[in-house]
Design a protein around this motif. Structure first.
Motif, mmCIF file in Angstrom:
data_model
loop_
_atom_site.group_PDB
_atom_site.id
_atom_site.type_symbol
_atom_site.label_atom_id
_atom_site.label_comp_id
_atom_site.label_asym_id
_atom_site.label_seq_id
_atom_site.Cartn_x
_atom_site.Cartn_y
_atom_site.Cartn_z
ATOM 1 N N PHE A 32 0.822 -1.206 0.000
ATOM 2 C CA PHE A 32 0.000 0.000 0.000
ATOM 3 C C PHE A 32 0.862 1.265 0.000
ATOM 4 C CE2 PHE A 32 -2.716 -3.367 1.411
ATOM 5 C CZ PHE A 32 -3.970 -3.061 0.907
ATOM 6 N N GLU A 33 2.071 1.132 -0.532
ATOM 7 C CA GLU A 33 2.999 2.265 -0.584
ATOM 8 C C GLU A 33 2.342 3.456 -1.275
ATOM 9 O OE1 GLU A 33 6.151 3.886 0.749
ATOM 10 O OE2 GLU A 33 6.495 1.731 0.518
ATOM 11 N N GLY A 34 2.290 4.593 -0.546
ATOM 12 C CA GLY A 34 1.760 5.827 -1.116
ATOM 13 C C GLY A 34 0.248 5.946 -1.115
ATOM 14 N N LYS A 35 -0.473 4.896 -0.695
ATOM 15 C CA LYS A 35 -1.934 4.954 -0.674
ATOM 16 C C LYS A 35 -2.426 5.841 0.478
ATOM 17 C CE LYS A 35 -2.981 2.040 -4.038
ATOM 18 N NZ LYS A 35 -3.723 2.464 -5.252
ATOM 19 N N GLN A 36 -3.465 6.606 0.199
ATOM 20 C CA GLN A 36 -4.109 7.427 1.223
ATOM 21 C C GLN A 36 -5.318 6.656 1.748
ATOM 22 O OE1 GLN A 36 -2.890 10.377 2.280
ATOM 23 N NE2 GLN A 36 -1.197 10.234 0.793
ATOM 24 N N VAL A 37 -5.313 6.379 3.053
ATOM 25 C CA VAL A 37 -6.365 5.558 3.657
ATOM 26 C C VAL A 37 -7.063 6.349 4.760
ATOM 27 C CG1 VAL A 37 -6.901 3.434 4.896
ATOM 28 C CG2 VAL A 37 -5.110 3.428 3.140
ATOM 29 N N GLU A 49 2.312 -1.392 5.900
ATOM 30 C CA GLU A 49 2.330 -1.736 4.482
ATOM 31 C C GLU A 49 2.552 -0.512 3.596
ATOM 32 O OE1 GLU A 49 2.253 -4.520 2.890
ATOM 33 O OE2 GLU A 49 1.172 -6.066 4.009
ATOM 34 N N GLY A 50 2.883 0.630 4.203
ATOM 35 C CA GLY A 50 3.268 1.803 3.429
ATOM 36 C C GLY A 50 2.200 2.852 3.251
ATOM 37 N N ALA A 51 1.001 2.647 3.777
ATOM 38 C CA ALA A 51 -0.090 3.604 3.588
ATOM 39 C C ALA A 51 0.058 4.803 4.523
ATOM 40 C CB ALA A 51 -1.436 2.927 3.828
ATOM 41 N N ALA A 109 -7.203 -7.984 11.413
ATOM 42 C CA ALA A 109 -6.847 -6.803 10.619
ATOM 43 C C ALA A 109 -6.008 -7.194 9.410
ATOM 44 C CB ALA A 109 -6.090 -5.802 11.492
ATOM 45 N N GLU A 110 -5.084 -8.136 9.595
ATOM 46 C CA GLU A 110 -4.256 -8.592 8.481
ATOM 47 C C GLU A 110 -5.100 -9.293 7.416
ATOM 48 O OE1 GLU A 110 -1.224 -10.975 10.252
ATOM 49 O OE2 GLU A 110 -0.343 -9.299 11.370
ATOM 50 N N ASP A 111 -6.092 -10.085 7.848
ATOM 51 C CA ASP A 111 -6.991 -10.746 6.897
ATOM 52 C C ASP A 111 -7.780 -9.713 6.094
ATOM 53 O OD1 ASP A 111 -6.219 -13.298 7.700
ATOM 54 O OD2 ASP A 111 -7.806 -13.457 9.201
ATOM 55 N N ILE A 112 -8.270 -8.690 6.777
ATOM 56 C CA ILE A 112 -9.047 -7.647 6.102
ATOM 57 C C ILE A 112 -8.181 -6.913 5.088
ATOM 58 C CG2 ILE A 112 -10.243 -5.445 6.447
ATOM 59 C CD1 ILE A 112 -11.158 -6.573 9.195
ATOM 60 N N VAL A 113 -6.959 -6.567 5.483
ATOM 61 C CA VAL A 113 -6.049 -5.859 4.573
ATOM 62 C C VAL A 113 -5.703 -6.735 3.371
ATOM 63 C CG1 VAL A 113 -3.716 -4.906 4.374
ATOM 64 C CG2 VAL A 113 -5.147 -4.323 6.337
ATOM 65 N N ASP A 114 -5.517 -8.032 3.593
ATOM 66 C CA ASP A 114 -5.258 -8.950 2.476
ATOM 67 C C ASP A 114 -6.420 -8.930 1.473
ATOM 68 O OD1 ASP A 114 -2.809 -9.721 3.478
ATOM 69 O OD2 ASP A 114 -3.551 -11.566 4.398
ATOM 70 N N CYS A 115 -7.644 -8.941 1.998
ATOM 71 C CA CYS A 115 -8.823 -8.933 1.118
ATOM 72 C C CYS A 115 -8.940 -7.607 0.362
ATOM 73 C CB CYS A 115 -10.088 -9.190 1.935
ATOM 74 S SG CYS A 115 -10.256 -10.907 2.495
ATOM 75 N N ILE A 116 -8.587 -6.500 1.016
ATOM 76 C CA ILE A 116 -8.605 -5.206 0.329
ATOM 77 C C ILE A 116 -7.589 -5.212 -0.813
ATOM 78 C CG2 ILE A 116 -8.129 -2.737 0.574
ATOM 79 C CD1 ILE A 116 -9.144 -2.970 3.471
ATOM 80 N N HIS A 117 -6.408 -5.774 -0.547
ATOM 81 C CA HIS A 117 -5.382 -5.841 -1.591
ATOM 82 C C HIS A 117 -5.851 -6.700 -2.766
ATOM 83 C CE1 HIS A 117 -1.512 -7.191 -3.447
ATOM 84 N NE2 HIS A 117 -1.296 -5.909 -3.375
ATOM 85 N N GLU A 118 -6.477 -7.833 -2.452
ATOM 86 C CA GLU A 118 -7.016 -8.689 -3.521
ATOM 87 C C GLU A 118 -8.050 -7.920 -4.349
ATOM 88 O OE1 GLU A 118 -8.582 -12.322 -2.019
ATOM 89 O OE2 GLU A 118 -6.747 -12.880 -0.967
ATOM 90 N N LYS A 119 -8.862 -7.119 -3.677
ATOM 91 C CA LYS A 119 -9.887 -6.343 -4.382
ATOM 92 C C LYS A 119 -9.239 -5.330 -5.320
ATOM 93 C CE LYS A 119 -14.143 -5.295 -5.141
ATOM 94 N NZ LYS A 119 -15.054 -6.276 -5.755
ATOM 95 N N ILE A 120 -8.193 -4.683 -4.858
ATOM 96 C CA ILE A 120 -7.499 -3.698 -5.695
ATOM 97 C C ILE A 120 -6.882 -4.377 -6.908
ATOM 98 C CG2 ILE A 120 -5.533 -2.121 -5.762
ATOM 99 C CD1 ILE A 120 -6.090 -1.503 -2.826
ATOM 100 N N GLN A 121 -6.352 -5.590 -6.693
ATOM 101 C CA GLN A 121 -5.676 -6.304 -7.767
ATOM 102 C C GLN A 121 -6.638 -6.895 -8.797
ATOM 103 O OE1 GLN A 121 -2.602 -4.968 -6.910
ATOM 104 N NE2 GLN A 121 -1.830 -6.847 -7.818
ATOM 105 N N SER A 122 -7.896 -7.126 -8.371
ATOM 106 C CA SER A 122 -8.858 -7.803 -9.255
ATOM 107 C C SER A 122 -9.444 -6.864 -10.319
ATOM 108 C CB SER A 122 -9.999 -8.384 -8.433
ATOM 109 O OG SER A 122 -10.738 -7.368 -7.791
ATOM 110 N N ILE A 139 -8.647 4.588 -0.168
ATOM 111 C CA ILE A 139 -9.373 3.510 0.516
ATOM 112 C C ILE A 139 -9.996 4.097 1.769
ATOM 113 C CG2 ILE A 139 -9.170 1.260 1.644
ATOM 114 C CD1 ILE A 139 -6.500 0.951 -0.019
ATOM 115 N N THR A 140 -11.273 3.848 1.980
ATOM 116 C CA THR A 140 -11.943 4.305 3.201
ATOM 117 C C THR A 140 -12.578 3.103 3.881
ATOM 118 O OG1 THR A 140 -12.400 6.467 2.210
ATOM 119 C CG2 THR A 140 -13.637 5.881 4.187
ATOM 120 N N ILE A 141 -12.294 2.962 5.176
ATOM 121 C CA ILE A 141 -12.785 1.829 5.955
ATOM 122 C C ILE A 141 -13.670 2.361 7.073
ATOM 123 C CG2 ILE A 141 -12.115 -0.157 7.359
ATOM 124 C CD1 ILE A 141 -9.401 -0.080 5.825
#
Length: 400
Positions: free
Chosen positions: A185-190, A226-228, A387-400, A270-272
């Motif tokens: 998430f390098e450089g991502k604004q969350v 993760e860099g956010a 939290a790690e599981d949630i972040v993994d799913c967010i990353h998968e969503k971004i990649q899909s 990304i907004t949670i």
């Protein structure tokens, strides 16, 4: 790759302490700046003079570091490092770390450290396999620390099995891998909301809920690692932030949270929405404390703005919105309805019917729903792991 990296090496009382000398040489040769903190028992296996000579920095083991009684600042040590590598990590020190004990300089430094922690266990076979040690290692992993597997081989006791500390060359590879790892998430604004809101009845009383904000805080820390760049909009509560990448914004009421989120949302990738925002507030809060009178009292309530729903209407095609649903009945149905109604990309469902899930506890059990993927069910875990599981799913969503 490692040039200029600041490595704080912790050395515990173990026969494997002799390997720390070669490890320091390898780290220094790779361009690292190395500082050493030892336990008192470590000095019976290798001298501070050896380690200070190789590291070109004092190897410290007590709070007073010279004859004049100059204070050794464990907080400064913990803040200085890019990585705290404890090698060898003895069973005794691992147990103290897992339980927050602090009876020496190394442990005080560990409890003050803001950097990632890497552990290289070293002990005899039976100690390494003991249920207490295994539980301590699991606990330390739940803290987000990287625990390296001990090697199989001949041990100091003469037994053959697991317990040997990884070789210095292997440890150097692990350190290189740690810093080479690309932050997803390098450089991502969350933007994250967390905790409850308090809706004022009078200067003393309010309408609120039991949310502690622990889940939102845990997600913020995972994303920061993760860099956010994280903006954490938090309702009343305690939020111990240990990352410079997290900006904490305190609010109290739903209206205050709405304003804070609305101001920052346009710049968010990304907004949670993890906060438990009150659905209603008193129409006319009293300016003075309401005195007890009569057998009953009626308070007229008015609906608060639905922050997540309004941000969902403003969402651009490049933004990701993640919601939460805490339910007590028809959980899946309600979660799926919210997913569509509020224009979420993902929604995290947890139920108050599950033991260990919900408000003010350190664990959670979740299911994550997406508009275009099958639900993902997770077992009860610490909120850090959730939290790690949630972040993994967010990353998968971004990649899909």
């Amino acid at each position: 790759m490692l040039k200029g990296k600041k490595i704080l090496l912790g050395v515990c009382g173990s026969i494997a302490a002799y390997k720390s000398a070669l490890l320091i040489r390898l780290l220094v040769k790779a361009g690292c700046e190395v500082r050493v903190v030892m336990t008192s028992s470590a000095k019976t296996f290798i001298t501070p003079l050896t380690l200070s000579t190789l590291s070109k920095n004092p190897a410290v083991s007590s709070f007073e570091k010279d004859e004049q009684g100059q204070w050794e600042n464990h907080v400064e040590l913990g803040l200085w490092a890019d990585l705290f590598l404890i090698a060898p990590a003895s069973a005794n020190t691992l147990a103290k770390m897992a339980n927050g004990l602090c009876d020496n300089l190394l442990l005080a430094t560990y409890l003050s450290a803001k950097c990632p922690v890497m552990l290289a266990p070293a002990m005899d076979l039976d100690m390494y396999k003991h249920p207490a040690t295994l539980q301590n290692l699991k606990t330390l992993q739940s803290f987000g620390h990287q625990v390296l597997d001990a090697n199989h081989g001949e041990l100091a006791s003469g037994l053959v099995g697991e317990g040997r500390m990884a070789e210095p060359e292997e440890l150097l590879d692990k350190v290189e891998s740690h810093f080479a790892k690309k932050k997803r998430f390098e450089g991502k604004q969350v933007l994250i909301t967390a905790g409850p809101t308090f809706e004022k009845i009078d200067p003393v009383r309010f309408i609120g809920n039991h949310s502690s904000g622990k889940m939102g805080l845990a997600i913020a820390h995972v994303l920061a690692r993760e860099g956010a760049h994280v903006q954490l909009i938090a309702g009343p509560g305690k939020y111990p932030v240990d990352s410079d990448s997290i900006t904490l914004v305190h609010v109290s009421s739903a209206d205050e949270m709405y304003e804070a989120v609305g101001e920052r949302y346009p710049k968010s990738d990304i907004t949670i929405f993890a906060a438990a925002v009150a659905d209603y507030r008193p129409v006319s809060p009293a300016e003075e404390k309401i005195k007890k009178a009569g057998e009953s009292m009626t308070i007229e309530l008015i609906k608060n703005k639905d922050i997540a729903a309004e941000m969902g209407q403003r969402k651009s095609q490049t933004q990701i919105n993640v919601g939460f649903a805490l339910e007590t009945e028809n959980e899946e149905q309600h979660a799926r309805e919210k997913l569509v109604k509020k224009n979420f990309d993902l929604i995290v469902l947890n139920s108050l019917n599950d033991n260990g899930a919900g408000f003010s506890v350190d664990t959670n059990k979740i299911t994550i729903f997406s508009v275009d993927q099958k639900p993902k069910h997770f077992e009860l875990k610490s909120k850090q792991k959730v939290a790690e599981d949630i972040v993994d799913c967010i990353h998968e969503k971004i990649q899909s």
